[in-house]
Scaffold this motif. Sequence first.
Motif, PDB file in Angstrom:
ATOM      1  N   ASP A  81       0.845  -1.195   0.000  1.00  9.88           N
ATOM      2  CA  ASP A  81       0.000   0.000   0.000  1.00  9.88           C
ATOM      3  C   ASP A  81       0.881   1.247   0.000  1.00  9.88           C
ATOM      4  O   ASP A  81       1.889   1.301   0.708  1.00  9.88           O
ATOM      5  N   ASP A  82       0.501   2.245  -0.802  1.00 12.45           N
ATOM      6  CA  ASP A  82       1.217   3.531  -0.866  1.00 12.45           C
ATOM      7  C   ASP A  82       2.661   3.355  -1.305  1.00 12.45           C
ATOM      8  O   ASP A  82       3.596   3.814  -0.646  1.00 12.45           O
ATOM      9  N   ILE A  83       2.852   2.721  -2.454  1.00 12.98           N
ATOM     10  CA  ILE A  83       4.194   2.439  -2.961  1.00 12.98           C
ATOM     11  C   ILE A  83       4.977   3.716  -3.246  1.00 12.98           C
ATOM     12  O   ILE A  83       6.211   3.697  -3.306  1.00 12.98           O
ATOM     13  N   GLN A  84       4.284   4.857  -3.372  1.00 14.58           N
ATOM     14  CA  GLN A  84       4.991   6.105  -3.691  1.00 14.58           C
ATOM     15  C   GLN A  84       6.002   6.491  -2.623  1.00 14.58           C
ATOM     16  O   GLN A  84       6.947   7.232  -2.890  1.00 14.58           O
ATOM     17  N   PHE A  85       5.840   5.961  -1.413  1.00 14.58           N
ATOM     18  CA  PHE A  85       6.730   6.368  -0.326  1.00 14.58           C
ATOM     19  C   PHE A  85       8.104   5.711  -0.396  1.00 14.58           C
ATOM     20  O   PHE A  85       8.984   6.045   0.406  1.00 14.58           O
ATOM     21  N   ILE A  86       8.332   4.777  -1.328  1.00 22.54           N
ATOM     22  CA  ILE A  86       9.690   4.239  -1.470  1.00 22.54           C
ATOM     23  C   ILE A  86      10.551   5.167  -2.317  1.00 22.54           C
ATOM     24  O   ILE A  86      11.772   5.013  -2.359  1.00 22.54           O
ATOM     25  N   ALA A  87       9.934   6.128  -2.994  1.00 21.91           N
ATOM     26  CA  ALA A  87      10.679   7.055  -3.848  1.00 21.91           C
ATOM     27  C   ALA A  87      11.721   7.811  -3.034  1.00 21.91           C
ATOM     28  O   ALA A  87      11.444   8.284  -1.929  1.00 21.91           O
ATOM     29  N   GLY A  88      12.930   7.909  -3.577  1.00 17.08           N
ATOM     30  CA  GLY A  88      14.001   8.629  -2.909  1.00 17.08           C
ATOM     31  C   GLY A  88      14.731   7.828  -1.850  1.00 17.08           C
ATOM     32  O   GLY A  88      15.721   8.308  -1.291  1.00 17.08           O
ATOM     33  N   LYS A  89      14.288   6.598  -1.567  1.00 15.22           N
ATOM     34  CA  LYS A  89      14.938   5.747  -0.561  1.00 15.22           C
ATOM     35  C   LYS A  89      15.715   4.660  -1.304  1.00 15.22           C
ATOM     36  O   LYS A  89      15.135   3.678  -1.769  1.00 15.22           O
ATOM     37  N   GLU A  90      17.011   4.845  -1.413  1.00 12.70           N
ATOM     38  CA  GLU A  90      17.827   4.012  -2.295  1.00 12.70           C
ATOM     39  C   GLU A  90      17.805   2.536  -1.914  1.00 12.70           C
ATOM     40  O   GLU A  90      17.598   1.661  -2.765  1.00 12.70           O
ATOM     41  N   SER A  91      18.040   2.222  -0.639  1.00 11.70           N
ATOM     42  CA  SER A  91      18.089   0.818  -0.226  1.00 11.70           C
ATOM     43  C   SER A  91      16.724   0.145  -0.361  1.00 11.70           C
ATOM     44  O   SER A  91      16.635  -1.018  -0.766  1.00 11.70           O
ATOM     45  N   THR A  92      15.665   0.890  -0.041  1.00 14.51           N
ATOM     46  CA  THR A  92      14.316   0.337  -0.168  1.00 14.51           C
ATOM     47  C   THR A  92      14.004   0.037  -1.627  1.00 14.51           C
ATOM     48  O   THR A  92      13.458  -1.030  -1.956  1.00 14.51           O
ATOM     49  N   GLN A  93      14.346   0.960  -2.514  1.00 21.06           N
ATOM     50  CA  GLN A  93      14.096   0.733  -3.938  1.00 21.06           C
ATOM     51  C   GLN A  93      14.921  -0.437  -4.468  1.00 21.06           C
ATOM     52  O   GLN A  93      14.440  -1.223  -5.293  1.00 21.06           O
ATOM     53  N   GLU A  94      16.141  -0.576  -3.976  1.00 18.39           N
ATOM     54  CA  GLU A  94      17.004  -1.687  -4.402  1.00 18.39           C
ATOM     55  C   GLU A  94      16.379  -3.025  -4.018  1.00 18.39           C
ATOM     56  O   GLU A  94      16.278  -3.948  -4.855  1.00 18.39           O
ATOM     57  N   GLU A  95      15.929  -3.153  -2.781  1.00 18.94           N
ATOM     58  CA  GLU A  95      15.321  -4.402  -2.332  1.00 18.94           C
ATOM     59  C   GLU A  95      13.998  -4.663  -3.034  1.00 18.94           C
ATOM     60  O   GLU A  95      13.698  -5.805  -3.406  1.00 18.94           O
ATOM     61  N   PHE A  96      13.199  -3.625  -3.213  1.00 24.63           N
ATOM     62  CA  PHE A  96      11.923  -3.811  -3.906  1.00 24.63           C
ATOM     63  C   PHE A  96      12.155  -4.244  -5.345  1.00 24.63           C
ATOM     64  O   PHE A  96      11.438  -5.108  -5.869  1.00 24.63           O
ATOM     65  N   PHE A  97      13.154  -3.668  -5.996  1.00 20.59           N
ATOM     66  CA  PHE A  97      13.473  -4.011  -7.391  1.00 20.59           C
ATOM     67  C   PHE A  97      13.761  -5.506  -7.521  1.00 20.59           C
ATOM     68  O   PHE A  97      13.207  -6.190  -8.389  1.00 20.59           O
ATOM     69  N   HIS A  98      14.621  -6.030  -6.654  1.00 18.26           N
ATOM     70  CA  HIS A  98      14.983  -7.452  -6.746  1.00 18.26           C
ATOM     71  C   HIS A  98      13.830  -8.348  -6.313  1.00 18.26           C
ATOM     72  O   HIS A  98      13.632  -9.437  -6.881  1.00 18.26           O
ATOM     73  N   THR A  99      13.060  -7.905  -5.331  1.00 21.21           N
ATOM     74  CA  THR A  99      11.873  -8.670  -4.930  1.00 21.21           C
ATOM     75  C   THR A  99      10.873  -8.738  -6.070  1.00 21.21           C
ATOM     76  O   THR A  99      10.313  -9.807  -6.369  1.00 21.21           O
ATOM     77  N   PHE A 100      10.646  -7.609  -6.708  1.00 20.49           N
ATOM     78  CA  PHE A 100       9.733  -7.552  -7.849  1.00 20.49           C
ATOM     79  C   PHE A 100      10.174  -8.535  -8.931  1.00 20.49           C
ATOM     80  O   PHE A 100       9.367  -9.322  -9.456  1.00 20.49           O
TER      81      PHE A 100
END
Length: 465
Positions: A229-248
């Motif tokens: 929910d509210d995926i927009q809040f990962i924007a600008g958070k480098e480590s969070t985006q990195e983990e989400f990218f590989h999870t995706f």
Amino acid sequence: MFSLEDVCSAFLAILEQKQSKTMFDLWFKDLKMVSLTENSAVFSINSDIKRSFLETKWTDLVASTLVEVVGFKPEVTFTSSESEFTIPEEILSTHEKKESITSLLSENEKKEEKIDFGTAIENHSIVADYTFDNFIVGESNKFAHAACYAVATSSDTSYNPLLIHGPSGLGKTHLLYAITNEIKRNNPDVRIVYKRSEDFTNELISHIRTDSMPAFRSKYRNADVLLIDDIQFIAGKESTQEEFFHTFNELNENNKQIILTSDRPPNEIRTLEERIRTRLEWGLIADIQPPSFELRTAIIQKKAEALHISIPAEIVNYLAEKLQNNIRQIEGAIKKIAAISMLTGNPVTEQMCKNAISNLVSGKEPPSVTVDKILKVVSQTYEVSVEDMKSKKRQGEIANARHVAIYLIRQLTDLSLNNVADIFNRDHTTVMSSDRKVKNDIDSSKAAEAEIDELIRKIKNFSTF
């Protein structure tokens, strides 16, 4: 006849509008009303720590919000379900028969024992009341509803990822819960992970700190269905985006379903990495728009029916015309009207409704209130006191916070240059300089633009209590 639970539901609906979602879920969501008289209101919470915090910090907020529901101001006290609770004798003495309130509490406790709070997903209660059956469909949301229903009832992953976007309060989380409840009803063994993006980030930080990243990755990458929910809040958070990218990537390659919500489409989420943006656009994107007059009318009628109150057609139309912001606002208003009708014993009238929703449809808040919110949010964000922002100090972090506060006041209020200058004990040329500096930062940096956007969001959701 309405119960204490009905009054508490109306109270919580209003309180939820005054707090950020994180604060509401942490401190207020589990509040239950166990006693209400003209002079006293007793709330129960599920933790001694929460009870202590509510007593020391939030009693005034709870009391003022309760006034909006019941129309009078009883003394508010809190108890914890971790400790044995007995009703104070002075409260019982206000009733003609002590047995009456004891019986009422007993009935409510029995009801609570029977309540099905839905499926517990990763320590998060997915409320069973949120289903496709009670999601009211109209032109503004029918495509999103159909897409979510298709994902929930089919093993096909053609719509992967499914992204639902739209402003707050229009039913996006309801649809996520409905998907979860539908899948678990049909296939209890499906591994579902539901998270708010902020919780995803916080959990990631915790695992990094404890050097347990394999467990984090295993949990998310072995899910059959991932809902964020509210995926927009990962924007600008480098480590969070990195983990989400590989999870995706891992889930997508294994044909696992990914469902996301956002307050805007991917191409409008600034500071979101391009590789993630493109993946969000791979599947199906469905938007939810603010409800039309017809849909608002249907929602009001449905909510009134659920609360067993009769609202004349002309008053339904009046409410539909006035309550235009979102579905959450409508739900809160109807619960409040129902509680007032129950407590006064009077039928629903137009004047009753006008009084009940006056705080929801009133005009723009006074500039002083907005300025206070801006200063508090900027102070919390940059860890600079309001006093320092108003002082003559010129250290870098203080000056930067001052520039941002001045810019936001200029953007969000109609105060003149001189009025703003007075707030900071400066002249109008300083205000112009600060305003211009932040504008230049925004024009030259997407990160600065995103930072200001996030501050504005926080200010609009900030409670003055």
